[in-house]
Design a protein around this motif. Structure first.
Motif, PDB file in Angstrom:
ATOM      1  N   TRP A 179      31.400  45.601  42.291  1.00 51.66           N
ATOM      2  CA  TRP A 179      30.257  46.329  42.848  1.00 51.66           C
ATOM      3  C   TRP A 179      30.619  47.810  42.922  1.00 51.66           C
ATOM      4  CZ3 TRP A 179      31.414  41.395  44.187  1.00 51.66           C
ATOM      5  CH2 TRP A 179      30.365  40.463  44.244  1.00 51.66           C
ATOM      6  N   ALA A 180      29.701  48.650  42.498  1.00 49.44           N
ATOM      7  CA  ALA A 180      29.909  50.102  42.558  1.00 49.44           C
ATOM      8  C   ALA A 180      28.835  50.721  43.439  1.00 49.44           C
ATOM      9  CB  ALA A 180      29.844  50.703  41.153  1.00 49.44           C
ATOM     10  N   GLN A 181      29.268  51.606  44.347  1.00 47.88           N
ATOM     11  CA  GLN A 181      28.313  52.321  45.187  1.00 47.88           C
ATOM     12  C   GLN A 181      28.810  53.744  45.386  1.00 47.88           C
ATOM     13  OE1 GLN A 181      28.697  49.523  48.545  1.00 47.88           O
ATOM     14  NE2 GLN A 181      29.250  51.310  49.804  1.00 47.88           N
ATOM     15  N   PRO A 182      27.893  54.686  45.670  1.00 49.56           N
ATOM     16  CA  PRO A 182      28.298  56.092  45.778  1.00 49.56           C
ATOM     17  C   PRO A 182      29.367  56.297  46.845  1.00 49.56           C
ATOM     18  CG  PRO A 182      25.914  55.901  45.712  1.00 49.56           C
ATOM     19  CD  PRO A 182      26.440  54.511  45.868  1.00 49.56           C
ATOM     20  N   GLY A 183      30.250  57.243  46.592  1.00 54.03           N
ATOM     21  CA  GLY A 183      31.299  57.593  47.545  1.00 54.03           C
ATOM     22  C   GLY A 183      31.656  59.056  47.411  1.00 54.03           C
ATOM     23  N   ASP A 184      32.358  59.577  48.402  1.00 52.10           N
ATOM     24  CA  ASP A 184      32.787  60.974  48.349  1.00 52.10           C
ATOM     25  C   ASP A 184      33.994  61.137  47.423  1.00 52.10           C
ATOM     26  OD1 ASP A 184      30.811  61.708  50.165  1.00 52.10           O
ATOM     27  OD2 ASP A 184      32.114  61.282  51.885  1.00 52.10           O
ATOM     28  N   ASP A 185      34.730  60.059  47.235  1.00 54.24           N
ATOM     29  CA  ASP A 185      35.939  60.087  46.423  1.00 54.24           C
ATOM     30  C   ASP A 185      35.937  58.845  45.546  1.00 54.24           C
ATOM     31  OD1 ASP A 185      38.347  60.839  45.383  1.00 54.24           O
ATOM     32  OD2 ASP A 185      39.406  60.965  47.304  1.00 54.24           O
ATOM     33  N   PHE A 186      37.028  58.623  44.839  1.00 53.08           N
ATOM     34  CA  PHE A 186      37.165  57.427  44.007  1.00 53.08           C
ATOM     35  C   PHE A 186      38.086  56.452  44.740  1.00 53.08           C
ATOM     36  CE2 PHE A 186      35.693  60.627  41.162  1.00 53.08           C
ATOM     37  CZ  PHE A 186      34.939  59.961  40.206  1.00 53.08           C
ATOM     38  N   THR A 187      37.491  55.363  45.242  1.00 50.51           N
ATOM     39  CA  THR A 187      38.249  54.398  46.032  1.00 50.51           C
ATOM     40  C   THR A 187      37.955  52.988  45.541  1.00 50.51           C
ATOM     41  OG1 THR A 187      36.484  54.283  47.690  1.00 50.51           O
ATOM     42  CG2 THR A 187      38.284  55.867  48.088  1.00 50.51           C
ATOM     43  N   VAL A 188      38.859  52.069  45.899  1.00 50.73           N
ATOM     44  CA  VAL A 188      38.695  50.687  45.458  1.00 50.73           C
ATOM     45  C   VAL A 188      39.201  49.747  46.544  1.00 50.73           C
ATOM     46  CG1 VAL A 188      40.954  50.613  44.293  1.00 50.73           C
ATOM     47  CG2 VAL A 188      39.149  49.042  43.576  1.00 50.73           C
ATOM     48  N   SER A 189      38.539  48.599  46.688  1.00 55.71           N
ATOM     49  CA  SER A 189      39.036  47.509  47.535  1.00 55.71           C
ATOM     50  C   SER A 189      39.070  46.261  46.663  1.00 55.71           C
ATOM     51  CB  SER A 189      38.137  47.294  48.751  1.00 55.71           C
ATOM     52  OG  SER A 189      36.812  46.966  48.359  1.00 55.71           O
ATOM     53  N   VAL A 190      40.069  45.414  46.905  1.00 52.82           N
ATOM     54  CA  VAL A 190      40.291  44.248  46.049  1.00 52.82           C
ATOM     55  C   VAL A 190      40.461  43.004  46.900  1.00 52.82           C
ATOM     56  CG1 VAL A 190      41.728  43.251  44.222  1.00 52.82           C
ATOM     57  CG2 VAL A 190      41.458  45.743  44.366  1.00 52.82           C
ATOM     58  N   SER A 191      39.747  41.946  46.536  1.00 57.04           N
ATOM     59  CA  SER A 191      39.910  40.636  47.162  1.00 57.04           C
ATOM     60  C   SER A 191      39.643  39.595  46.079  1.00 57.04           C
ATOM     61  CB  SER A 191      38.932  40.471  48.337  1.00 57.04           C
ATOM     62  OG  SER A 191      37.587  40.557  47.881  1.00 57.04           O
ATOM     63  N   GLY A 192      39.654  38.326  46.466  1.00 58.00           N
ATOM     64  CA  GLY A 192      39.340  37.313  45.471  1.00 58.00           C
ATOM     65  C   GLY A 192      39.903  35.956  45.790  1.00 58.00           C
ATOM     66  N   SER A 193      39.672  35.015  44.876  1.00 58.53           N
ATOM     67  CA  SER A 193      40.153  33.647  45.034  1.00 58.53           C
ATOM     68  C   SER A 193      41.564  33.483  44.499  1.00 58.53           C
ATOM     69  CB  SER A 193      39.201  32.687  44.302  1.00 58.53           C
ATOM     70  OG  SER A 193      39.158  32.997  42.912  1.00 58.53           O
ATOM     71  N   VAL A 194      42.139  34.545  43.920  1.00 56.15           N
ATOM     72  CA  VAL A 194      43.512  34.531  43.420  1.00 56.15           C
ATOM     73  C   VAL A 194      44.339  35.509  44.249  1.00 56.15           C
ATOM     74  CG1 VAL A 194      42.859  33.870  41.066  1.00 56.15           C
ATOM     75  CG2 VAL A 194      42.961  36.297  41.676  1.00 56.15           C
ATOM     76  N   THR A 214      45.918  38.660  45.133  1.00 48.65           N
ATOM     77  CA  THR A 214      45.681  40.033  44.686  1.00 48.65           C
ATOM     78  C   THR A 214      46.711  41.016  45.243  1.00 48.65           C
ATOM     79  OG1 THR A 214      44.177  40.479  46.534  1.00 48.65           O
ATOM     80  CG2 THR A 214      43.205  39.590  44.517  1.00 48.65           C
ATOM     81  N   ALA A 215      47.802  40.477  45.804  1.00 52.42           N
ATOM     82  CA  ALA A 215      48.784  41.344  46.471  1.00 52.42           C
ATOM     83  C   ALA A 215      49.368  42.392  45.528  1.00 52.42           C
ATOM     84  CB  ALA A 215      49.908  40.490  47.067  1.00 52.42           C
ATOM     85  N   GLY A 216      49.484  42.065  44.248  1.00 55.55           N
ATOM     86  CA  GLY A 216      50.096  43.004  43.315  1.00 55.55           C
ATOM     87  C   GLY A 216      49.130  43.957  42.642  1.00 55.55           C
ATOM     88  N   VAL A 217      47.858  43.915  43.027  1.00 57.55           N
ATOM     89  CA  VAL A 217      46.856  44.770  42.376  1.00 57.55           C
ATOM     90  C   VAL A 217      46.848  46.135  43.054  1.00 57.55           C
ATOM     91  CG1 VAL A 217      44.420  45.052  41.800  1.00 57.55           C
ATOM     92  CG2 VAL A 217      45.448  42.758  41.818  1.00 57.55           C
ATOM     93  N   PRO A 218      47.095  47.214  42.316  1.00 62.92           N
ATOM     94  CA  PRO A 218      47.115  48.549  42.939  1.00 62.92           C
ATOM     95  C   PRO A 218      45.725  48.963  43.417  1.00 62.92           C
ATOM     96  CG  PRO A 218      47.286  48.745  40.556  1.00 62.92           C
ATOM     97  CD  PRO A 218      47.394  47.281  40.872  1.00 62.92           C
ATOM     98  N   GLN A 219      45.688  49.708  44.512  1.00 60.77           N
ATOM     99  CA  GLN A 219      44.419  50.201  45.028  1.00 60.77           C
ATOM    100  C   GLN A 219      44.428  51.731  45.071  1.00 60.77           C
ATOM    101  OE1 GLN A 219      42.586  48.007  48.250  1.00 60.77           O
ATOM    102  NE2 GLN A 219      43.967  46.281  47.953  1.00 60.77           N
ATOM    103  N   GLY A 253      31.759  60.795  43.771  1.00 60.53           N
ATOM    104  CA  GLY A 253      32.744  59.730  43.656  1.00 60.53           C
ATOM    105  C   GLY A 253      32.075  58.365  43.639  1.00 60.53           C
ATOM    106  N   VAL A 254      32.893  57.333  43.774  1.00 56.26           N
ATOM    107  CA  VAL A 254      32.375  55.972  43.772  1.00 56.26           C
ATOM    108  C   VAL A 254      33.355  55.088  44.541  1.00 56.26           C
ATOM    109  CG1 VAL A 254      33.535  55.243  41.631  1.00 56.26           C
ATOM    110  CG2 VAL A 254      31.402  54.132  42.314  1.00 56.26           C
ATOM    111  N   HIS A 255      32.811  54.095  45.217  1.00 54.06           N
ATOM    112  CA  HIS A 255      33.667  53.049  45.790  1.00 54.06           C
ATOM    113  C   HIS A 255      33.452  51.781  44.968  1.00 54.06           C
ATOM    114  CE1 HIS A 255      35.966  50.565  48.462  1.00 54.06           C
ATOM    115  NE2 HIS A 255      34.960  49.708  48.522  1.00 54.06           N
ATOM    116  N   LEU A 256      34.537  51.212  44.478  1.00 50.40           N
ATOM    117  CA  LEU A 256      34.490  49.967  43.728  1.00 50.40           C
ATOM    118  C   LEU A 256      34.990  48.827  44.604  1.00 50.40           C
ATOM    119  CD1 LEU A 256      36.047  51.120  40.321  1.00 50.40           C
ATOM    120  CD2 LEU A 256      33.616  50.982  40.913  1.00 50.40           C
ATOM    121  N   GLU A 257      34.197  47.792  44.693  1.00 50.22           N
ATOM    122  CA  GLU A 257      34.628  46.569  45.376  1.00 50.22           C
ATOM    123  C   GLU A 257      34.857  45.511  44.302  1.00 50.22           C
ATOM    124  OE1 GLU A 257      32.869  43.091  48.309  1.00 50.22           O
ATOM    125  OE2 GLU A 257      31.862  45.041  48.230  1.00 50.22           O
ATOM    126  N   ILE A 258      36.098  45.085  44.167  1.00 50.84           N
ATOM    127  CA  ILE A 258      36.461  44.128  43.114  1.00 50.84           C
ATOM    128  C   ILE A 258      36.757  42.776  43.756  1.00 50.84           C
ATOM    129  CG2 ILE A 258      38.122  43.578  41.286  1.00 50.84           C
ATOM    130  CD1 ILE A 258      38.616  46.572  40.957  1.00 50.84           C
TER     131      ILE A 258
END
Length: 309
Positions: free
Chosen positions: A49-64, A66-71, A93-98
């Motif tokens: 999911w992508a939504q407007p943001g002041d900067d470029f940020t990301v959050s990561v979750s999931g069914s696998v 995700t501890a090794g996924v850089p944010q 910017g944009v906030h990405l929710e993965i």
């Protein structure tokens, strides 16, 4: 009373992939290899999911795991978002929710799928019109598997894997994948392949990697039995040398009805080809009962696309 406007939010889904066939050439001076691959996109997805943001940020979750996924900016999806911003001249910017469902560092292109989804999502969010060619041009700058995650379906990849040609695949192919708790580093697997070849532990690198014509005939015919004769992965010897524990589930699957079993990409995920959906479900039940984490997936499926809602 005027309600505050809800910020726009774009949801894109992109598939993981299997390398049905993967031939690796010799190493070049820059450390990269030419390859020839038959890719198939399968029904295990990444959601972004992508939504407007002041900067470029990301959050990561999931069914696998995700501890090794850089944010931070090491995250391929964030790099994709920045590429689109520069291409469109967008100064926000944009906030990405993965939300991840493809195994991390598992040889199924989950990070590449995230990047492909981010390209499509940011282009849509910011009202760009990069089109297929523009998105693929940016995708090729991010990694060999990103263009295929955009395309989906079945394709032949040459060069670094990013020179894609769609391949006709009739019907549906059913696979069982066996996942692993610990990933494998793709660069490490390639280096180990080069070491094994240098020691002549395995055959030499082909001068010009090519996809066996038998693979393409089997895909075109929609014939999993014929495809089983040709599935191959040059990285498998290196992956099994680094992770000999993978041999046991491969052998268990082949003795329990799988038509063929290979390491997916650089591993450690295993891809087990079955005759049909019923056979896949039976194999999944058998492997799960034995203690292996397994999933039933099928292909080919569509590439990265905007989802409704």
């Amino acid at each position: 009373m005027t309600l505050p406007a809800t910020p726009p939010r774009v949801h894109v889904r992109a598939p993981g992939k299997l390398n049905v066939f993967f031939e690796v050439g010799g190493v070049h001076s820059d450390g990269y290899h030419d390859v020839a691959s038959a890719y198939q996109a399968v029904s295990l997805y990444e959601d972004v999911w992508a939504q407007p943001g002041d900067d470029f940020t990301v959050s990561v979750s999931g069914s696998v795991d995700t501890a090794g996924v850089p944010q931070d900016d090491r995250n391929l999806a964030l790099r994709a978002a920045r590429l689109v911003a520069r291409e469109l001249g967008h100064d926000g910017g944009v906030h990405l929710e993965i939300v991840k469902h493809v195994p991390v560092a598992g040889g199924m292109g989950g990070g590449s799928a995230d990047a492909a989804a981010a390209l499509v999502a940011c282009d849509a969010l910011w009202g760009g019109d990069l089109g297929t060619q523009g998105l693929h041009r940016l995708a090729a700058r991010l990694g060999a598997d990103v263009p295929f995650a955009l395309m989906g379906g079945t394709a032949v990849g040459t060069g670094r894997g990013d020179q894609l040609s769609p391949a006709l695949a009739k019907g549906r192919f059913d696979w069982v994948i066996v996942t692993s708790e610990h990933g494998l580093s793709t660069p490490e697997v390639y280096r180990h392949l080069d070491d094994l070849r240098a020691r002549t532990d395995i055959g030499p690198a082909p001068e010009v990697p090519t996809v066996d014509a038998g693979v393409l005939h089997a895909l075109r015919a929609g014939d999993p039995v014929a495809l089983a004769e040709y599935v191959r992965n040059d990285l498998q010897a290196a992956a099994l040398s680094l992770r000999p524990d993978l041999r046991e589930p491969l052998e268990a699957a082949e003795s329990s009805g799988a038509l063929a079993g290979i390491v997916s990409g650089s591993g450690p995920t295993l891809a087990l080809l079955t005759a049909d959906a019923e056979s896949a479900l039976e194999l999944q039940v058998t492997l799960t009962a034995t203690g292996y984490r397994s999933l039933h997936v099928h292909g080919p499926v569509a590439g990265a696309r905007v989802m409704a809602g």
